[in-house]
Design a protein around this motif. Structure first.
Motif, PDB file in Angstrom:
ATOM      1  N   HIS A  40       8.348  -0.929   8.768  1.00 40.15           N
ATOM      2  CA  HIS A  40       8.415  -0.021   7.616  1.00 40.15           C
ATOM      3  C   HIS A  40       7.201  -0.140   6.690  1.00 40.15           C
ATOM      4  O   HIS A  40       7.057   0.638   5.763  1.00 40.15           O
ATOM      5  CB  HIS A  40       9.742  -0.159   6.854  1.00 40.15           C
ATOM      6  CG  HIS A  40       9.938  -1.449   6.138  1.00 40.15           C
ATOM      7  ND1 HIS A  40      10.494  -2.558   6.723  1.00 40.15           N
ATOM      8  CD2 HIS A  40       9.649  -1.804   4.864  1.00 40.15           C
ATOM      9  CE1 HIS A  40      10.545  -3.534   5.840  1.00 40.15           C
ATOM     10  NE2 HIS A  40      10.039  -3.113   4.716  1.00 40.15           N
ATOM     11  N   HIS A  41       6.296  -1.061   6.970  1.00 41.03           N
ATOM     12  CA  HIS A  41       5.062  -1.163   6.182  1.00 41.03           C
ATOM     13  C   HIS A  41       3.924  -0.333   6.773  1.00 41.03           C
ATOM     14  O   HIS A  41       2.885  -0.179   6.137  1.00 41.03           O
ATOM     15  CB  HIS A  41       4.617  -2.623   6.079  1.00 41.03           C
ATOM     16  CG  HIS A  41       5.532  -3.463   5.265  1.00 41.03           C
ATOM     17  ND1 HIS A  41       5.705  -3.283   3.919  1.00 41.03           N
ATOM     18  CD2 HIS A  41       6.373  -4.463   5.625  1.00 41.03           C
ATOM     19  CE1 HIS A  41       6.596  -4.150   3.473  1.00 41.03           C
ATOM     20  NE2 HIS A  41       7.010  -4.871   4.498  1.00 41.03           N
ATOM     21  N   ILE A  42       4.118   0.185   7.975  1.00 41.76           N
ATOM     22  CA  ILE A  42       3.037   0.939   8.629  1.00 41.76           C
ATOM     23  C   ILE A  42       2.652   2.171   7.830  1.00 41.76           C
ATOM     24  O   ILE A  42       1.475   2.369   7.507  1.00 41.76           O
ATOM     25  CB  ILE A  42       3.417   1.318  10.082  1.00 41.76           C
ATOM     26  CG1 ILE A  42       3.510   0.069  10.957  1.00 41.76           C
ATOM     27  CG2 ILE A  42       2.410   2.310  10.663  1.00 41.76           C
ATOM     28  CD1 ILE A  42       4.003   0.329  12.375  1.00 41.76           C
ATOM     29  N   LYS A  43       3.612   3.016   7.510  1.00 43.97           N
ATOM     30  CA  LYS A  43       3.318   4.280   6.827  1.00 43.97           C
ATOM     31  C   LYS A  43       2.637   4.061   5.468  1.00 43.97           C
ATOM     32  O   LYS A  43       1.594   4.665   5.192  1.00 43.97           O
ATOM     33  CB  LYS A  43       4.592   5.109   6.688  1.00 43.97           C
ATOM     34  CG  LYS A  43       4.346   6.549   6.341  1.00 43.97           C
ATOM     35  CD  LYS A  43       5.657   7.317   6.277  1.00 43.97           C
ATOM     36  CE  LYS A  43       5.571   8.506   7.210  1.00 43.97           C
ATOM     37  NZ  LYS A  43       6.788   9.313   7.199  1.00 43.97           N
ATOM     38  N   PRO A  44       3.159   3.174   4.599  1.00 41.30           N
ATOM     39  CA  PRO A  44       2.469   2.951   3.320  1.00 41.30           C
ATOM     40  C   PRO A  44       1.057   2.381   3.491  1.00 41.30           C
ATOM     41  O   PRO A  44       0.143   2.752   2.755  1.00 41.30           O
ATOM     42  CB  PRO A  44       3.369   1.954   2.577  1.00 41.30           C
ATOM     43  CG  PRO A  44       4.691   2.029   3.244  1.00 41.30           C
ATOM     44  CD  PRO A  44       4.443   2.470   4.649  1.00 41.30           C
ATOM     45  N   PHE A  45       0.878   1.476   4.473  1.00 38.94           N
ATOM     46  CA  PHE A  45      -0.441   0.886   4.687  1.00 38.94           C
ATOM     47  C   PHE A  45      -1.425   1.939   5.194  1.00 38.94           C
ATOM     48  O   PHE A  45      -2.580   1.974   4.759  1.00 38.94           O
ATOM     49  CB  PHE A  45      -0.352  -0.288   5.668  1.00 38.94           C
ATOM     50  CG  PHE A  45      -1.623  -1.082   5.785  1.00 38.94           C
ATOM     51  CD1 PHE A  45      -2.045  -1.906   4.754  1.00 38.94           C
ATOM     52  CD2 PHE A  45      -2.398  -1.016   6.934  1.00 38.94           C
ATOM     53  CE1 PHE A  45      -3.217  -2.649   4.851  1.00 38.94           C
ATOM     54  CE2 PHE A  45      -3.572  -1.755   7.042  1.00 38.94           C
ATOM     55  CZ  PHE A  45      -3.979  -2.572   6.001  1.00 38.94           C
ATOM     56  N   CYS A  46      -0.970   2.816   6.084  1.00 37.87           N
ATOM     57  CA  CYS A  46      -1.838   3.891   6.579  1.00 37.87           C
ATOM     58  C   CYS A  46      -2.193   4.861   5.445  1.00 37.87           C
ATOM     59  O   CYS A  46      -3.334   5.320   5.356  1.00 37.87           O
ATOM     60  CB  CYS A  46      -1.169   4.629   7.741  1.00 37.87           C
ATOM     61  SG  CYS A  46      -1.134   3.664   9.266  1.00 37.87           S
ATOM     62  N   SER A  47      -1.236   5.146   4.572  1.00 35.06           N
ATOM     63  CA  SER A  47      -1.516   6.016   3.413  1.00 35.06           C
ATOM     64  C   SER A  47      -2.535   5.368   2.490  1.00 35.06           C
ATOM     65  O   SER A  47      -3.438   6.027   1.979  1.00 35.06           O
ATOM     66  CB  SER A  47      -0.233   6.303   2.632  1.00 35.06           C
ATOM     67  OG  SER A  47       0.643   7.075   3.398  1.00 35.06           O
ATOM     68  N   LEU A  48      -2.390   4.071   2.290  1.00 38.36           N
ATOM     69  CA  LEU A  48      -3.287   3.328   1.410  1.00 38.36           C
ATOM     70  C   LEU A  48      -4.713   3.286   1.955  1.00 38.36           C
ATOM     71  O   LEU A  48      -5.679   3.396   1.207  1.00 38.36           O
ATOM     72  CB  LEU A  48      -2.751   1.897   1.250  1.00 38.36           C
ATOM     73  CG  LEU A  48      -3.545   0.932   0.396  1.00 38.36           C
ATOM     74  CD1 LEU A  48      -3.473   1.347  -1.070  1.00 38.36           C
ATOM     75  CD2 LEU A  48      -3.013  -0.481   0.564  1.00 38.36           C
TER      76      LEU A  48
END
Length: 165
Positions: A41-49
């Motif tokens: 669940h950290h993939i999407k926020p990290f990719c956005s960042l």
């Protein structure tokens, strides 16, 4: 393979990986994959960042890290400095702590002592290149990996290229 998603050096390295054009990879028939050690669940926020749009996976139990022999802890404090890390240690650490404090409680996104690395795998299951990071600043330059994989290199500085004629 990343140290962890909160690490400022990993974030800045992945920001530069995001600049590798998909067309360069397709032309060389190469896939660019980042593996982190936290929950999916950290993939999407990290990719956005980071602006990263290539493939990303996670290995929360660090099985791949262990299989490849990636170390824990800061080894050899050689004065190596990743060309992809722009922040100073102090500023980068403050930003990492801020992201940790404003993220989900008690979710540190992986073992902070786990080191990452870079590898070129294939065709098949043969490892053609393996770099094990000795510390958080010991990233192999992205253009080195691209060249070894037969991919065109990228200008990571925002400065125009100067061609000497």
């Amino acid at each position: 393979m990343l140290q962890n998603f909160l690490c400022y050096t990993c974030k800045e390295y992945v920001e530069d990986l995001a600049k590798v054009p998909k067309a360069f990879l397709q032309e060389a028939n190469v896939r660019l994959i980042v593996i982190g050690q936290s929950s999916y669940h950290h993939i999407k926020p990290f990719c956005s960042l980071t602006g990263y749009t290539h493939e990303m996976y996670v290995d929360p139990q660090r099985k791949i890290y262990k299989t490849l022999g990636m170390k824990r802890g800061e080894g050899n404090n050689v004065s190596v400095r990743s060309p992809h890390v722009k922040s100073s240690t102090l500023l980068g650490s403050i930003r990492s702590m801020w992201r940790a404090m404003t993220g989900p409680a008690f979710d540190f996104q992986g073992d902070p002592a786990q080191q990452g690395g870079a590898l070129i795998l294939g065709p098949g299951n043969e490892v053609h290149f393996l770099h094990l990071d000795k510390n958080r600043l010991d990233h192999v330059p992205i253009n080195t990996v691209l060249q070894l994989a037969g991919v065109k290199t990228v200008n990571f500085t925002n400065k125009p290229q100067i061609i000497d004629i």
